[in-house]
Design an enzyme around this catalytic site. Sequence first.
Site, PDB file in Angstrom:
ATOM      1  CG  PHE A 165     -27.324  33.795  -1.243  1.00 56.86           C
ATOM      2  CD1 PHE A 165     -28.906  34.992  -1.253  1.00 56.86           C
ATOM      3  CD2 PHE A 165     -26.621  34.593   0.290  1.00 56.86           C
ATOM      4  CE1 PHE A 165     -29.161  35.522  -0.852  1.00 56.86           C
ATOM      5  CE2 PHE A 165     -28.173  35.813   0.643  1.00 56.86           C
ATOM      6  CZ  PHE A 165     -28.746  35.234   0.717  1.00 56.86           C
ATOM      7  CG  ASP A 166     -23.823  29.190  -6.734  1.00 56.27           C
ATOM      8  OD1 ASP A 166     -23.293  30.131  -6.349  1.00 56.27           O
ATOM      9  OD2 ASP A 166     -24.464  29.205  -8.149  1.00 56.27           O
ATOM     10  N   GLY A 167     -22.554  31.998  -6.299  1.00 60.01           N
ATOM     11  CA  GLY A 167     -22.212  33.051  -6.429  1.00 60.01           C
ATOM     12  C   GLY A 167     -22.917  33.565  -8.590  1.00 60.01           C
ATOM     13  CE  LYS A 265     -21.674  25.651  -4.880  1.00 59.61           C
ATOM     14  NZ  LYS A 265     -22.416  26.808  -5.665  1.00 59.61           N
ATOM     15  CG  PHE A 278     -32.115  31.665  -2.260  1.00 61.52           C
ATOM     16  CD1 PHE A 278     -32.800  31.283  -2.156  1.00 61.52           C
ATOM     17  CD2 PHE A 278     -31.251  32.599  -0.992  1.00 61.52           C
ATOM     18  CE1 PHE A 278     -34.215  31.997  -1.637  1.00 61.52           C
ATOM     19  CE2 PHE A 278     -32.715  32.592  -0.095  1.00 61.52           C
ATOM     20  CZ  PHE A 278     -33.840  32.295  -0.203  1.00 61.52           C
TER      21      PHE A 278
END
Length: 293
Positions: A165-167, A265, A278
Amino acid sequence: MPVDLSEQIVLGISSSALFDTKREHEIYESHGRDEYVRYQVENEEKPFPRGPAFPLVRAMLRLNDNFDLSRRIEVVVMSQNQPEAGLRVMNSIREYGLENLGISRGCFTGGTPVSKYLSAYNVSLFLSRHREDVQEAIKNGFAAAVLYDSPDSADIVPNQVRLAFDGDAVIFSGESEKIYQAEGIEVFHENERRNAKVPMQKGPFAEFLKLINEVQHGIEDEENFPIRTAIVTARSGPADRRVIHTLRDYGIKVDELFFMGGVEKKAVLKAFRPHSFFDDQPVHDEPASSVVQ
């Protein structure tokens, strides 16, 4: 007595995410609904090829059989198909053995957006190829994502569910990201220093990650642990401390955490090998889509 899904993890999956329906979509676009339905009916015993969500769905469902979960994984197929054309979807589910793993519920809306039915099935995460449905789901408070095509080079860890997941604007709200976008990196860093111990508001995927965390805590097989999670964020110091304090406030623990500081990333995701990643920004999604969903 009605089945209660409120205590389960429910994945809402569009049929075009679970299966590869590009050929059928071309028929619909070129020849219209009637020809599309006729084609589906004529081929209803022929299973669709597997789609981008297939590996994640199968891996999640296998957790139910292999472990005594505190929350079961349920999957509902949600499609804008005409009901009579939907039989091919359900036949494909049976052909691939997904019915035996637990997919028994379907929703075929005849062209109506499926997002309006998410609450009826208590959906925890909605995955689709239809951007409009996903945007509407997020607007109504659901975790939802558009899936890219499956990458040719995807390398998935067998017998394990891996989620990344992204933050900001994903696990956390977009409050800090808005400051960065409007006022630049220095103001953003100063805001994060000042609020290092102030938890951020929850983003759209926070509750889903918390549900996954609860399942993790209930599994005692440390040698062959079946779920692994990661946050891969563009943040770096001094904006790192607020992430840790916010996760503590949520009661969430992740297995791996990467502060990228603007580095692409893709390489980290290739090494982590998740089923899905995500992120809210195409600038990160598109490069990552060559190695992960």
